[in-house]
Design an enzyme around this catalytic site. Sequence first.
Site, PDB file in Angstrom:
ATOM      1  NE  ARG A   1      -3.595  -2.331   2.614  1.00 23.16           N
ATOM      2  CZ  ARG A   1      -3.311  -3.508   3.179  1.00 23.16           C
ATOM      3  NH1 ARG A   1      -2.121  -3.702   3.747  1.00 23.16           N
ATOM      4  NH2 ARG A   1      -4.209  -4.485   3.172  1.00 23.16           N
TER       5      ARG A   1
ATOM      6  CE  LYS B   1      -8.350  -1.071   3.807  1.00 21.66           C
ATOM      7  NZ  LYS B   1      -8.547  -0.914   2.352  1.00 21.66           N
TER       8      LYS B   1
ATOM      9  CG  HIS C   1      -5.367   0.693  -4.605  1.00 12.39           C
ATOM     10  ND1 HIS C   1      -4.844   0.434  -3.359  1.00 12.39           N
ATOM     11  CD2 HIS C   1      -6.467  -0.103  -4.724  1.00 12.39           C
ATOM     12  CE1 HIS C   1      -5.584  -0.468  -2.743  1.00 12.39           C
ATOM     13  NE2 HIS C   1      -6.571  -0.814  -3.541  1.00 12.39           N
TER      14      HIS C   1
ATOM     15  NE  ARG D   1      -3.057  -3.493  -1.550  1.00  9.58           N
ATOM     16  CZ  ARG D   1      -2.509  -4.359  -0.715  1.00  9.58           C
ATOM     17  NH1 ARG D   1      -1.200  -4.565  -0.715  1.00  9.58           N
ATOM     18  NH2 ARG D   1      -3.254  -5.040   0.146  1.00  9.58           N
TER      19      ARG D   1
ATOM     20  CG  HIS E   1      -5.687  -9.022   1.035  1.00  9.55           C
ATOM     21  ND1 HIS E   1      -5.609  -9.418  -0.286  1.00  9.55           N
ATOM     22  CD2 HIS E   1      -5.712  -7.667   1.011  1.00  9.55           C
ATOM     23  CE1 HIS E   1      -5.579  -8.347  -1.065  1.00  9.55           C
ATOM     24  NE2 HIS E   1      -5.640  -7.281  -0.297  1.00  9.55           N
TER      25      HIS E   1
ATOM     26  CE1 TYR F   1      -5.936  -4.454  -3.765  1.00  7.76           C
ATOM     27  CE2 TYR F   1      -7.614  -5.647  -2.549  1.00  7.76           C
ATOM     28  CZ  TYR F   1      -6.869  -4.509  -2.770  1.00  7.76           C
ATOM     29  OH  TYR F   1      -7.069  -3.410  -1.976  1.00  7.76           O
TER      30      TYR F   1
END
Length: 296
Positions: free
Chosen positions: A121, A160, A241, A244, A267, A277
């Site tokens: 990120r 996150k 992003h 990513r 994740h 993703y």
Amino acid sequence: GYNFVFNLVKKEDFGHCKIRDIKTSDAKLWLMKLQKDGRGYSTITSVRGVVKPAFQMAYEEDILRKNPFDFKLSDVVKNDSQKRIALTQEQEDLFMNFIKTDKHYCCYYDEFVVLLETGMRVSELCGLTKQQLDFENRRIWVDHQLVRKPDCTYYVEKTKTESGCRFIPMTDNVYKALKNIIAKRQRPAKEWLIDGYSGFLLLDKNGNPKVAMHIEHHFQWALKKYRKLHPDQPLPKITPHVFRHTFCTKMAHAGMDIKSLQYLMGHSDAGVTMNVYTHATYDHAEATMQKILRPS
């Protein structure tokens, strides 16, 4: 985020109604009005995400008979948000070759390489310090993000998700890029100490730690220049992003098992890794099918 929603509600007639008078139809009509006024689906999702729990409190206190925001959002407002994309190899090469050779944006090339080949990120990249880099074992330790408030106050927050704390291997390109970043890093007048962390790798022209906004602007302006110089080779919107997403999709297409990929992405749920993703393409599906069905 809460301040944004609070200020938006304050400006709306809906925000001045008494809570006990709000019906489900009122809530739906208000969200439909927000979209008609030009608010995007993601913004409306954020607004509902703050307002719905507030009304839930009113319900639990017997002020309301039911929560008027307890409905499926997509049944009320159209999901007009742009689908997240992953770059093709050709698109990736076009953009990165441009960054590498452009006399102005080449100074950001190493930062872009780290994002593209680690899947981090952008706020995790901004939070990187020298102490997190293990060049001997060629790995990066990620355990926090660097954030800046509107009043320019910096703070460090956890990753996150709890699964966000992880080691990320350094590819040869990432190894070289990080070495370049350290070699080019100007010694600031003062080393920032933010919530116990210091020695931040990425600094702006004033010697202050970079935050996500800085790097997002680098992408935005670089892409604008690219499109001006190369109108015959169009590229989609590219952001940190998108890099990513691109990393995750490339790893999945290369055959990395889902649990390893989930770990690298940080994740908490493998479903997010696969369903959000990674991006299937016809070419990859065809190549995989041919490989599986190839006569022995």
